[in-house]
Enzyme design. Structure first.
Site, mmCIF file in Angstrom:
data_model
loop_
_atom_site.group_PDB
_atom_site.id
_atom_site.type_symbol
_atom_site.label_atom_id
_atom_site.label_comp_id
_atom_site.label_asym_id
_atom_site.label_seq_id
_atom_site.Cartn_x
_atom_site.Cartn_y
_atom_site.Cartn_z
ATOM 1 C CG ASN A 9 2.292 5.679 1.953
ATOM 2 O OD1 ASN A 9 2.284 6.890 1.700
ATOM 3 N ND2 ASN A 9 2.708 4.770 1.081
ATOM 4 C CD1 TRP A 10 -1.917 9.368 5.659
ATOM 5 C CD2 TRP A 10 -1.793 11.606 5.635
ATOM 6 N NE1 TRP A 10 -2.230 9.820 6.924
ATOM 7 C CE2 TRP A 10 -2.167 11.185 6.940
ATOM 8 C CE3 TRP A 10 -1.652 12.982 5.386
ATOM 9 C CZ2 TRP A 10 -2.398 12.098 7.985
ATOM 10 C CZ3 TRP A 10 -1.876 13.888 6.429
ATOM 11 C CH2 TRP A 10 -2.251 13.443 7.705
ATOM 12 C CE LYS A 11 -0.272 3.726 -0.818
ATOM 13 N NZ LYS A 11 -0.633 2.527 -1.548
ATOM 14 C CG HIS A 97 5.471 2.710 -1.417
ATOM 15 N ND1 HIS A 97 4.624 2.568 -2.479
ATOM 16 C CD2 HIS A 97 4.782 2.319 -0.317
ATOM 17 C CE1 HIS A 97 3.460 2.112 -2.031
ATOM 18 N NE2 HIS A 97 3.531 1.969 -0.719
ATOM 19 C CD GLU A 99 1.510 3.104 -4.398
ATOM 20 O OE1 GLU A 99 1.668 4.172 -3.806
ATOM 21 O OE2 GLU A 99 0.718 2.217 -3.994
ATOM 22 C CD GLU A 169 3.642 -1.397 1.676
ATOM 23 O OE1 GLU A 169 2.649 -1.078 2.347
ATOM 24 O OE2 GLU A 169 4.131 -0.663 0.811
ATOM 25 N N GLY A 175 -3.773 -1.778 -2.329
ATOM 26 C CA GLY A 175 -4.901 -1.054 -2.912
ATOM 27 C C GLY A 175 -5.885 -1.942 -3.653
ATOM 28 C CB SER A 215 -5.680 -4.768 1.224
ATOM 29 O OG SER A 215 -5.648 -4.339 -0.136
ATOM 30 N N GLY A 236 -2.215 2.058 3.843
ATOM 31 C CA GLY A 236 -2.491 3.064 2.821
ATOM 32 C C GLY A 236 -3.892 3.620 2.994
ATOM 33 N N GLY A 237 -4.817 3.144 2.179
ATOM 34 C CA GLY A 237 -6.188 3.679 2.132
ATOM 35 C C GLY A 237 -6.846 3.863 3.491
HETATM 36 P P1 13P Z 1 -3.269 0.000 0.882
HETATM 37 O O1 13P Z 1 -3.377 -0.159 2.392
HETATM 38 O O2 13P Z 1 -4.137 1.076 0.340
HETATM 39 O O3 13P Z 1 -3.389 -1.319 0.197
HETATM 40 O O4 13P Z 1 -1.761 0.514 0.603
HETATM 41 C C1 13P Z 1 -0.699 -0.138 1.182
HETATM 42 C C2 13P Z 1 0.534 0.650 0.966
HETATM 43 O O5 13P Z 1 1.040 0.753 -0.129
HETATM 44 C C3 13P Z 1 1.124 1.336 2.122
HETATM 45 O O6 13P Z 1 2.392 1.837 1.833
#
Ligand code: 13P
Length: 255
Positions: A9-11, A97, A99, A169, A175, A215, A236-237
């Site tokens: 997920n590149w957000k 998600h 967020e 999640e 994050g 993470s 994510g990251g």
């Molecule tokens: P991180 O891997 O950056 O913690 O993000 C997880 C996430 O929200 C994937 O959708």
């Protein structure tokens, strides 16, 4: 056997140059052999989807959207429908998600409508659930996740529900660098699978892929994937660096 499924997920990251470069670099490291053992998807921002679908073609990396709206078309300024996402060549979309739940304010009723719309529009939703830190600390993790799963699956027939991938999640792990321990994650995954067996049936629950997200890094991916009920990772990251994302894909095959 559930085939591992790793999604990045590149957000709200990448641009018209770095996104195609990233997906091509991942594709180059992802061999024919790997493809038989693991499903991989990337989930870029809306405006780059068509470009990333094109850049990902040779690699067979699937592409998904980060959200959809529940109506098919019409006067909904700023929104994007499942049909549009499908039309540009995507297979997946995230729904719910954390967020979107906690920054944008989406609730389970809306998320449930989006899950229905995704499936009716021919997409495979990746439905995200997970508790906040205060909910975990108050001992309410199970209750929160159960409520989300029940509300977000409401009204879905077993045939339709088979299109869903779940992603657990925990919000406190996203994050923050604070990953859930493999045991903490496994505990919730097993609880979700049991819940699904009750909502549908055991064979449905046994087939459902449940990803962990929060993470995930190259050095914790393998141990997470070794857990019985963890079938994939939503990253994510670490999905923004080709080497890290590839290392996570390889670790999931090795687990
Ligand atoms: P991180 O891997 O950056 O913690 O993000 C997880 C996430 O929200 C994937 O959708």
């Amino acid at each position: 056997m559930r085939k591992p499924f790793i999604a990045g997920n590149w957000k709200m990251n990448t641009d018209g140059h770095s996104g195609p470069e990233l997906v091509k670099a991942v594709g180059q490291g992802f061999t024919q052999l790997d493809r038989e053992k693991v499903d991989v998807a990337v989930i870029p921002p809306f405006v780059y989807l068509a470009q990333i679908v094109n850049a990902a073609k040779a690699s067979r990396i699937a592409v998904g959207a980060q959200d959809i709206f529940y109506e098919q078309k019409g006067a909904f300024t700023g929104e994007i429908s499942a049909n549009m996402i499908k039309d540009v060549g995507c297979n997946y979309c995230l729904c719910g998600h954390s967020e979107r739940r906690h920054v944008i304010g989406e609730g389970d009723e809306l998320i449930n409508k989006k899950v229905h719309a995704a499936i009716n529009g021919g997409l495979l939703p990746i439905l995200c659930v997970g508790e906040l830190l205060e909910e975990r600390e108050a001992g309410n993790t199970e209750q929160v996740v159960e409520r989300q799963v029940k509300k977000d699956f409401a009204g879905l027939s077993v045939e339709k529900a088979r299109a869903v991938t779940l992603a657990y999640e925990p919000v406190w792990a996203i994050g923050t660098g604070r990953t859930a321990t493999p045991q903490q994650a496994q505990e919730v995954h097993a609880m979700i699978r049991e819940l699904l067996a009750g909502l549908y049936d055991k064979s449905f629950a046994d087939d459902m892929r449940i990803q962990y997200g929060g993470s995930v890094k190259p050095d914790n991916a393998k141990e997470l994937m070794q857990q019985q009920d963890i079938d994939g990772l939503l990253v994510g990251g670490a999905s923004l660096k080709a080497d890290d994302f590839l290392a996570i894909i390889k670790a999931s095959i090795a687990a």
